[in-house]
Design an enzyme around this catalytic site. Structure first.
Site, PDB file in Angstrom:
ATOM      1  N   ASP A   1      24.817  26.203  39.812  1.00 43.35           N
ATOM      2  CA  ASP A   1      26.142  26.372  40.633  1.00 43.35           C
ATOM      3  C   ASP A   1      26.701  25.049  41.546  1.00 43.35           C
ATOM      4  O   ASP A   1      25.964  24.050  41.597  1.00 43.35           O
ATOM      5  CB  ASP A   1      25.831  27.403  41.710  1.00 43.35           C
ATOM      6  CG  ASP A   1      26.999  28.277  42.186  1.00 43.35           C
ATOM      7  OD1 ASP A   1      27.165  29.410  41.703  1.00 43.35           O
ATOM      8  OD2 ASP A   1      27.863  27.773  42.893  1.00 43.35           O
TER       9      ASP A   1
ATOM     10  N   LYS B   1      23.547  27.765  48.186  1.00 41.86           N
ATOM     11  CA  LYS B   1      23.152  28.703  47.120  1.00 41.86           C
ATOM     12  C   LYS B   1      22.188  28.256  46.347  1.00 41.86           C
ATOM     13  O   LYS B   1      21.021  28.924  46.285  1.00 41.86           O
ATOM     14  CB  LYS B   1      24.209  29.108  46.331  1.00 41.86           C
ATOM     15  CG  LYS B   1      24.296  30.540  45.803  1.00 41.86           C
ATOM     16  CD  LYS B   1      25.458  30.927  45.166  1.00 41.86           C
ATOM     17  CE  LYS B   1      26.453  31.990  46.141  1.00 41.86           C
ATOM     18  NZ  LYS B   1      27.519  32.641  45.047  1.00 41.86           N
TER      19      LYS B   1
ATOM     20  N   ARG C   1      33.990  41.929  49.580  1.00 35.79           N
ATOM     21  CA  ARG C   1      35.516  41.349  49.093  1.00 35.79           C
ATOM     22  C   ARG C   1      36.040  42.706  48.956  1.00 35.79           C
ATOM     23  O   ARG C   1      35.686  43.731  48.282  1.00 35.79           O
ATOM     24  CB  ARG C   1      35.056  40.792  47.750  1.00 35.79           C
ATOM     25  CG  ARG C   1      34.428  39.544  47.932  1.00 35.79           C
ATOM     26  CD  ARG C   1      34.263  38.745  46.689  1.00 35.79           C
ATOM     27  NE  ARG C   1      33.062  39.138  45.843  1.00 35.79           N
ATOM     28  CZ  ARG C   1      32.651  38.507  44.570  1.00 35.79           C
ATOM     29  NH1 ARG C   1      33.265  37.733  44.210  1.00 35.79           N
ATOM     30  NH2 ARG C   1      31.567  39.170  44.153  1.00 35.79           N
TER      31      ARG C   1
ATOM     32  N   CYS D   1      36.239  43.583  41.666  1.00 34.40           N
ATOM     33  CA  CYS D   1      36.682  43.685  40.225  1.00 34.40           C
ATOM     34  C   CYS D   1      38.089  44.532  40.064  1.00 34.40           C
ATOM     35  O   CYS D   1      38.881  43.957  39.667  1.00 34.40           O
ATOM     36  CB  CYS D   1      35.309  44.144  39.416  1.00 34.40           C
ATOM     37  SG  CYS D   1      34.445  42.730  39.431  1.00 34.40           S
TER      38      CYS D   1
ATOM     39  N   ALA E   1      36.909  61.348  45.058  1.00 36.03           N
ATOM     40  CA  ALA E   1      38.046  61.222  45.802  1.00 36.03           C
ATOM     41  C   ALA E   1      37.642  60.632  47.195  1.00 36.03           C
ATOM     42  O   ALA E   1      36.627  60.700  47.725  1.00 36.03           O
ATOM     43  CB  ALA E   1      38.592  62.540  46.180  1.00 36.03           C
ATOM     44  N   GLY E   2      38.470  59.790  47.762  1.00 29.11           N
ATOM     45  CA  GLY E   2      38.231  59.526  48.992  1.00 29.11           C
ATOM     46  C   GLY E   2      39.123  57.887  49.191  1.00 29.11           C
ATOM     47  O   GLY E   2      40.286  58.395  48.949  1.00 29.11           O
TER      48      GLY E   2
ATOM     49  N   THR F   1      35.498  37.531  33.883  1.00 29.15           N
ATOM     50  CA  THR F   1      36.519  38.560  33.323  1.00 29.15           C
ATOM     51  C   THR F   1      37.769  37.746  33.335  1.00 29.15           C
ATOM     52  O   THR F   1      38.202  37.220  34.271  1.00 29.15           O
ATOM     53  CB  THR F   1      36.934  39.765  34.118  1.00 29.15           C
ATOM     54  OG1 THR F   1      35.755  40.517  34.483  1.00 29.15           O
ATOM     55  CG2 THR F   1      38.018  40.648  33.810  1.00 29.15           C
TER      56      THR F   1
ATOM     57  N   LEU G   1      28.349  45.305  34.164  1.00 27.08           N
ATOM     58  CA  LEU G   1      27.407  45.610  35.214  1.00 27.08           C
ATOM     59  C   LEU G   1      27.920  46.046  36.570  1.00 27.08           C
ATOM     60  O   LEU G   1      29.300  45.382  36.793  1.00 27.08           O
ATOM     61  CB  LEU G   1      26.180  44.506  35.624  1.00 27.08           C
ATOM     62  CG  LEU G   1      26.789  43.162  36.133  1.00 27.08           C
ATOM     63  CD1 LEU G   1      26.908  43.138  37.743  1.00 27.08           C
ATOM     64  CD2 LEU G   1      25.506  42.096  36.127  1.00 27.08           C
TER      65      LEU G   1
ATOM     66  N   GLU H   1      27.549  46.151  40.916  1.00 26.52           N
ATOM     67  CA  GLU H   1      26.860  45.748  42.025  1.00 26.52           C
ATOM     68  C   GLU H   1      25.825  46.863  42.499  1.00 26.52           C
ATOM     69  O   GLU H   1      26.689  48.026  42.510  1.00 26.52           O
ATOM     70  CB  GLU H   1      27.867  45.133  43.114  1.00 26.52           C
ATOM     71  CG  GLU H   1      28.118  43.724  42.533  1.00 26.52           C
ATOM     72  CD  GLU H   1      29.062  43.108  43.277  1.00 26.52           C
ATOM     73  OE1 GLU H   1      29.222  43.440  44.710  1.00 26.52           O
ATOM     74  OE2 GLU H   1      30.069  42.304  43.000  1.00 26.52           O
TER      75      GLU H   1
END
Ligand code: NAD
Length: 444
Positions: A31, A36, A328, A261, A253-254, A122, A154, A156
């Site tokens: 990275d 990190k 995010r 993503c 629903a909500g 992506t 995948l 999270e």
């Protein structure tokens, strides 16, 4: 044992690298974020993901997993390099590929032997070819390489299980030999492997995410109708979900979808369509419906509390979903901003997201636990469906609140139980039938 480099050790790259190491490969995670890499070298995972810390420790101890900021070091012995850098939304909704470009350029300069470049990020359809062009043009001397698309699916919060037990692995390339080698890496996962061309593989990822987002917006539209007609969307979704043609997932629903993503991927797909002169009308409706959910929650709070100035609202949950620390595009933070904008005082509790949220929204006062959050609150809002919120002592919560108002953005609770406990309760799409909404007297 294969040697694999993973470029970008964020939510996807770190899990990918650690899981490949656990499958017996030698993995170097790279990275550009020195902090990190420093943390990973000290054995501290930079993200919260259940099971990840133990897996990092185990594979580092076995000598199969290391971390670096040096491309030369990462690629020295690598046969495969996975690109897993971020592809955030650009200004017009298009995917911003600056990190992919930088990664491709760095790979080109540092590679010393033939390499299979596997793209996990992506990326818009056509990016694989573009990456190949970049590598070719930036190589100091021509070294053979191939580009294979291997989009990641995948989630999270269950990333390790999703990686280790995928529903399918999608691979795309025109180089069948390279694709077969990448397929062999995935054989221990015992999942169906779909092999296709680069562009189709890239499209499968966008189409999948857009479809899942569509399911969420669909059930939210149904929720709006249920609310008006006195039906309960939770039971409607359960009744629909048993039909294998529909399936039970993504029918909650909500507050709608958020995170790193779905929002950006639906936008990017709509952008790709519009750029080619197509009108992505379904995708636009999906985004419109989702955009309404957060203000709709604030509206429910306002309906029950009136003027929000000086009122204290407690948020149960900050992260965009449960079992992650990822903030995010978290619906909770948007809702917080709107409530603050109307003059409310905001408190919040989240099992793992509070430290990071403090930096993003210092106006929110953090509580030690849900009961401290509820103490003196005029209303509580459920914004993230953490499991621990399902098991709260709601009578105790009710007792310490100034007003017993609970707006449930994730439909965690049963309206009838909430009514019995004395709450004024509002979920999403919970038409309350002839008894009326909890906390309201219905004229006989
Ligand atoms: P992330 O932001 O968590 O991680 C990206 C990492 O790449 C960061 O650590 C960043 O420092 C690093 N990076 C950026 N530029 C770099 C460079 N030039 N060289 C080396 N490292 C660099 O992102 P993420 O959530 O892991 O997502 C990565 C990709 O995977 C995105 O395209 C995303 O859409 C896709 N994806 C994400 C998920 C998810 O749940 N997060 C699921 C499936 C697919």
């Amino acid at each position: 044992m294969k040697t694999i480099a993973v470029v970008g050790v964020g939510y996807v790259g770190l899990v990918t690298g650690v899981c490949f190491a656990d499958l017996g490969n030698r993995v170097v995670g790279l990275d550009i974020d020195e902090e990190k890499i420093g943390r990973l070298r000290r054995g501290e995972p930079p993200i919260y993901e259940p099971g990840l810390a133990e897996m990092i420790a185990r594979n580092r101890a076995a000598g199969r997993l290391s971390f670096t900021t040096s491309y030369a070091e990462a690629l020295a012995e690598a046969e495969f390099v996975f690109i897993a850098v971020g592809t955030p939304a650009g200004v017009d909704g298009e995917a911003d590929l600056k990190h992919v470009r930088a990664a491709a350029e760095s790979i080109a300069r540092a590679m010393v032997a033939p390499l299979i470049v596997v793209n996990k990020s992506t990326v818009p359809v056509g990016t694989g070819d573009w990456v190949a062009d970049i590598i070719r043009s930036k190589q100091p001397r021509a070294i053979p390489f191939s580009v294979v698309s291997c989009p990641e699916f995948l989630r999270e919060g269950s990333a390790i299980a999703d990686f280790m037990h995928p529903a399918r692995t999608v691979l795309g390339s025109l180089d069948l030999e390279a694709m077969a080698k990448v397929a062999r890496l995935h054989l221990p996962l015992r999942a169906p492997i779909i092999t296709t061309d680069l562009r189709t593989a890239e499209m499968i990822k966008y189409a999948s995410n857009a479809f899942l987002a569509t399911k969420i917006s669909f059930i939210n539209e149904i929720a709006n109708i249920c609310e008006e007609l006195g039906a309960d969307v939770k039971e409607v979704a359960a009744g629909m979900g048993y039909d294998p043609r529909i399936g039970s997932h993504m029918l909650e629903a909500g507050l709608g979808y958020g995170g790193s993503c779905f929002p950006k991927d639906v936008k990017a797909l709509a952008f790709m369509a519009a750029q080619k002169g197509r009108h992505p009308q379904l995708l636009r409706a999906v985004m419109d419906i989702n955009a309404d959910r957060r203000p709709m929650l604030v509206e429910k709070v306002r309906e029950l509390l009136g003027d929000l100035r000086g009122k204290t609202v407690g948020l149960l949950g900050l992260t965009f979903k449960e079992n992650t620390d990822d903030l995010r595009d978290a619906p909770a933070l948007d809702v917080a901003r709107m409530l603050l904008g109307e003059g409310a005082k905001l408190k919040a509790y989240d099992p793992v997201g509070m430290r990071a949220a403090e930096a993003l929204a210092p106006e929110i006062e953090m509580a030690e636990d849900p009961y401290e959050l509820a103490a003196g609150a005029d209303a509580l809002v459920v914004s993230t469906p953490w499991n621990e919120f399902k098991q709260l002592d709601l009578a105790r919560i009710r007792e310490v609140m100034r007003r017993p108002i609970l707006v449930d953005g994730r439909n965690l609770y049963d309206p009838a139980t909430m009514k019995r406990l004395g709450f004024v309760y509002r979920g999403f799409g919970r038409g309350y039938g002839p008894d009326g909404a909890p906390g309201e007297e219905v004229a006989a």
